[in-house]
Design an enzyme around this catalytic site. Structure first.
Site, PDB file in Angstrom:
ATOM      1  N   CYS A 165       0.799  -1.230   0.000  1.00 53.85           N
ATOM      2  CA  CYS A 165       0.000   0.000   0.000  1.00 53.85           C
ATOM      3  C   CYS A 165       0.828   1.274   0.000  1.00 53.85           C
ATOM      4  O   CYS A 165       0.568   2.194  -0.787  1.00 53.85           O
ATOM      5  CB  CYS A 165      -0.923   0.012   1.211  1.00 53.85           C
ATOM      6  SG  CYS A 165      -2.077  -1.346   1.246  1.00 53.85           S
ATOM      7  N   ARG A 201      15.259   1.184   2.901  1.00 50.69           N
ATOM      8  CA  ARG A 201      15.221  -0.125   2.254  1.00 50.69           C
ATOM      9  C   ARG A 201      14.478  -1.137   3.118  1.00 50.69           C
ATOM     10  O   ARG A 201      14.866  -2.306   3.216  1.00 50.69           O
ATOM     11  CB  ARG A 201      16.633  -0.626   1.916  1.00 50.69           C
ATOM     12  CG  ARG A 201      16.610  -1.669   0.766  1.00 50.69           C
ATOM     13  CD  ARG A 201      17.983  -2.250   0.474  1.00 50.69           C
ATOM     14  NE  ARG A 201      18.914  -1.217   0.072  1.00 50.69           N
ATOM     15  CZ  ARG A 201      20.180  -1.184   0.478  1.00 50.69           C
ATOM     16  NH1 ARG A 201      20.644  -2.102   1.315  1.00 50.69           N
ATOM     17  NH2 ARG A 201      20.968  -0.208   0.081  1.00 50.69           N
ATOM     18  N   SER A 202      13.415  -0.707   3.749  1.00 47.11           N
ATOM     19  CA  SER A 202      12.618  -1.625   4.557  1.00 47.11           C
ATOM     20  C   SER A 202      11.798  -2.532   3.644  1.00 47.11           C
ATOM     21  O   SER A 202      11.549  -2.215   2.473  1.00 47.11           O
ATOM     22  CB  SER A 202      11.672  -0.849   5.476  1.00 47.11           C
ATOM     23  OG  SER A 202      10.654  -0.220   4.722  1.00 47.11           O
ATOM     24  N   ASP A 224      20.573   2.757   1.994  1.00 46.11           N
ATOM     25  CA  ASP A 224      20.335   2.326   3.364  1.00 46.11           C
ATOM     26  C   ASP A 224      21.511   2.802   4.211  1.00 46.11           C
ATOM     27  O   ASP A 224      22.491   3.352   3.687  1.00 46.11           O
ATOM     28  CB  ASP A 224      20.196   0.804   3.423  1.00 46.11           C
ATOM     29  CG  ASP A 224      19.523   0.333   4.695  1.00 46.11           C
ATOM     30  OD1 ASP A 224      18.762   1.111   5.290  1.00 46.11           O
ATOM     31  OD2 ASP A 224      19.764  -0.816   5.103  1.00 46.11           O
ATOM     32  N   ALA A 279       8.203   9.009   5.577  1.00 45.87           N
ATOM     33  CA  ALA A 279       8.462   8.774   6.998  1.00 45.87           C
ATOM     34  C   ALA A 279       7.430   9.510   7.849  1.00 45.87           C
ATOM     35  O   ALA A 279       6.805  10.481   7.410  1.00 45.87           O
ATOM     36  CB  ALA A 279       9.874   9.242   7.365  1.00 45.87           C
TER      37      ALA A 279
END
Length: 364
Positions: A165, A201-202, A224, A279
């Site tokens: 999402c 880079r999650s 990252d 974020a």
């Protein structure tokens, strides 16, 4: 080609409310729900599983409830007192034909040591049925994304893969920004000639977003804390550039650093760039950024993320749970059953005949 919803100002930066991007998607969802109700079909049901005290997770759950109720969708929050019971609750929801979508509010176990692998939360993500995974984060959808497989039922291509999402919300925002997507080109090439830097880079945002933008033709730098990778030409390369060098080359910059201590130096940002912050903290000095000519700045993506969640729910319903789909599946099974039964009867008759012939020959 559709006109951009978001317009840049060549003399200064422009701050954009992502609600202008979310609005048409939510209207489309409301229209679909009304059409279902007109045919006597209940709206899709989304079940949320909450097993932590994290304020952000609780707030997201509340946003989800309000959005679903506002757009005519059904929503049920199931609070789990003991985190160890989440898997059982998840399995129950997976198997319930009345449940059309599932969202699990993370973190639950976080970085705790896990019997099921490096992360119990990752194990739970992979345990959500692909028929109910509104977040698009289960193993099936993730692996298809990284392989650029867009359908579940090749070669029929009638069941689309779902996309995560938040990452999808960024794509939809970029589609409405100037100088990002070129709709005159074929799907998979609409970001050709664009360079993107993603500072995150999650598994939830940065990694899938990098793959999605690369699949659309962009050259993508994935930054990252310890490394930088470059997606280019359908391949992943280790990169020796610095974050500054990556950003200075980029016309699109996406920040997703989950700490208030990080700030992206605005002197790295080029004029006419598009900057999107995913974020929960602002990763850039907004006042300084908006002084850069032609910059388009999107500080929050939450409204579009919720719209994409609803969109994924409706797509799951249409592909797997709509009464017409269920009926066709049952009819197909019913049509196969007599054939299967007849085949068993044929094999049985042949076996009995062979046995009788064998006995008759032995008597002779």
């Amino acid at each position: 080609m559709s006109k951009p919803v978001i317009v840049a100002d060549p003399s200064k930066g422009v701050k954009v409310d992502a609600g202008v991007v979310a609005a048409p998607f939510r209207k489309e969802i409301r229209d679909k729900v009304e059409a279902l109700k007109a045919h006597g079909v209940d709206a899709p049901l989304l079940v949320g599983l909450l097993a932590n005290k994290d304020p952000a997770a609780k707030q997201y759950a509340e946003w989800t409830r309000k959005a679903c109720e506002s757009d005519g969708l059904r929503y049920e929050l199931r609070c789990v007192d003991d985190a160890i019971d989440v898997e059982a609750e998840l399995m129950k929801a997976n198997e319930d034909p009345k449940v059309h979508g599932i969202i699990v509010y993370y973190p639950i176990f976080g970085q705790e040591e896990s019997f099921s692998g490096a992360s119990q939360d990752d194990y739970l993500r992979d345990s959500v049925s692909f028929k109910c995974d509104v977040e698009g984060l289960c193993h099936t959808y993730r692996t298809n994304l990284y392989r650029n497989v867009r359908y579940l039922d090749y070669p029929n291509q009638s069941q689309k893969c779902l996309l995560p999402c938040t990452a999808l919300s960024v794509v939809k925002i970029l589609e409405k920004c100037p100088n990002c997507y070129d709709e005159s080109k074929a799907v998979g090439r609409q970001l050709e000639g664009r360079t993107v830097t993603i500072i995150n880079r999650s598994e939830i945002v940065g990694r899938p977003l990098a793959a999605m933008l690369a699949n659309d033709g962009a050259e993508v730098y994935s930054v990252d804390i310890n490394s930088i990778y470059k997606f280019s030409g359908g391949r992943l390369h280790k990169c020796e550039l610095t974050p500054e060098e990556c950003v200075r080359q980029s016309s699109i910059v996406i920040t997703g650093v989950p700490t208030k201590n990080y700030m992206l130096p605005t002197e790295w940002i080029q004029p006419n760039a598009t900057v999107v912050n995913v974020a929960s903290f602002k990763n850039v000095d907004e006042e300084a950024l908006l002084k850069i000519p032609g910059v388009v700045y999107v500080p929050l993506v939450g409204k579009v993320t919720v719209a994409m969640l609803e969109r994924n729910l409706v797509r799951l319903f249409d592909q797997f749970h709509h009464p017409d789909v269920v009926y066709r599946k049952e009819q197909k099974k019913a049509g196969e059953a007599p054939w299967y039964g007849s085949l068993i009867q044929l094999y049985t008759a042949v076996a009995i005949t062979a046995l009788l012939v064998h006995q008759a020959l032995r008597r002779k």
